[in-house]
Design a protein around this motif. Sequence first.
Motif, PDB file in Angstrom:
ATOM      1  N   CYS A 147       0.790  -0.865  -0.012  1.00  0.00           N
ATOM      2  CA  CYS A 147      -0.188  -0.087  -0.067  1.00  0.00           C
ATOM      3  C   CYS A 147       1.121   1.151  -0.175  1.00  0.00           C
ATOM      4  N   THR A 148       0.912   2.048  -1.159  1.00  0.00           N
ATOM      5  CA  THR A 148       1.063   3.135  -1.115  1.00  0.00           C
ATOM      6  C   THR A 148       0.977   3.952  -0.451  1.00  0.00           C
ATOM      7  N   PHE A 149       1.411   5.173  -0.270  1.00  0.00           N
ATOM      8  CA  PHE A 149       0.649   6.298   0.067  1.00  0.00           C
ATOM      9  C   PHE A 149       1.178   7.687   0.782  1.00  0.00           C
ATOM     10  N   SER A 150       0.839   8.849   0.376  1.00  0.00           N
ATOM     11  CA  SER A 150       1.262  10.522   0.123  1.00  0.00           C
ATOM     12  C   SER A 150      -0.480  11.079   0.365  1.00  0.00           C
ATOM     13  N   GLY A 151       0.880  12.984   0.786  1.00  0.00           N
ATOM     14  CA  GLY A 151      -0.792  14.015   0.682  1.00  0.00           C
ATOM     15  C   GLY A 151      -1.349  13.397   1.983  1.00  0.00           C
ATOM     16  N   PHE A 152      -0.456  12.647   3.313  1.00  0.00           N
ATOM     17  CA  PHE A 152      -2.043  13.599   4.621  1.00  0.00           C
ATOM     18  C   PHE A 152      -2.145  14.072   4.889  1.00  0.00           C
ATOM     19  N   PRO A 153      -2.986  14.924   5.587  1.00  0.00           N
ATOM     20  CA  PRO A 153      -2.741  16.474   5.916  1.00  0.00           C
ATOM     21  C   PRO A 153      -2.119  16.299   6.553  1.00  0.00           C
ATOM     22  N   SER A 154      -1.152  15.709   7.802  1.00  0.00           N
ATOM     23  CA  SER A 154      -0.528  15.078   8.619  1.00  0.00           C
ATOM     24  C   SER A 154       0.343  14.092   9.024  1.00  0.00           C
ATOM     25  N   ALA A 155       1.420  13.755   9.280  1.00  0.00           N
ATOM     26  CA  ALA A 155       2.949  13.094   9.608  1.00  0.00           C
ATOM     27  C   ALA A 155       2.072  12.292  10.106  1.00  0.00           C
ATOM     28  N   ASP A 156       0.826  11.948  11.106  1.00  0.00           N
ATOM     29  CA  ASP A 156       0.129  10.937  12.371  1.00  0.00           C
ATOM     30  C   ASP A 156      -0.945   9.932  11.644  1.00  0.00           C
ATOM     31  N   TYR A 157      -0.428  10.630  10.510  1.00  0.00           N
ATOM     32  CA  TYR A 157      -1.881   9.245  10.271  1.00  0.00           C
ATOM     33  C   TYR A 157      -1.095   7.681  10.277  1.00  0.00           C
ATOM     34  N   THR A 158      -1.925   6.406  10.901  1.00  0.00           N
ATOM     35  CA  THR A 158      -1.243   5.487  10.720  1.00  0.00           C
ATOM     36  C   THR A 158      -2.385   4.210   9.701  1.00  0.00           C
ATOM     37  N   LEU A 159      -1.851   3.185   9.325  1.00  0.00           N
ATOM     38  CA  LEU A 159      -2.453   2.780   7.671  1.00  0.00           C
ATOM     39  C   LEU A 159      -2.635   1.177   8.696  1.00  0.00           C
ATOM     40  N   GLY A 160      -4.136   0.835   7.674  1.00  0.00           N
ATOM     41  CA  GLY A 160      -4.301  -0.786   8.088  1.00  0.00           C
ATOM     42  C   GLY A 160      -4.907  -1.242   6.824  1.00  0.00           C
TER      43      GLY A 160
END
Length: 121
Positions: A22-35
């Motif tokens: 799962c690739t990700f980018s562009g979250f509003p902050s660095a605090d996001y966690t993935l599931g």
Amino acid sequence: DVQLQAFGGGLVQAGGSLRLSCTFSGFPSADYTLGWFRQAPGKEREGVSCFRDDGSTYYADSVKGRFTISSDNAGNTVYLQMNNLKPEDTAVYFCAAAQTAEQVMTRPEFWGQGTLVTVSS
């Protein structure tokens, strides 16, 4: 823009392995966690695995001991290593993101496109 995409699905025989990414980018902050979630035909979507806020990992009972969640050092890819796959693991697998582990398993803020995993018997 938030981008979140799962890939790596395919057809595998029972007992085999697959690794989803799962690739990700562009979250509003660095605090996001993935599931990781999955949805089998005719069934509700279920949470499979995530990183807890204390850094530990959560697994659904149905996958415990067979699936492993991990991330790369760059911090923009999360993996789901799936071993000893069973026909009942057949589903579309999704990655999702939220600001806490509790949120990602109950009310994700962002969803990625899914990837189909088919396990033949």
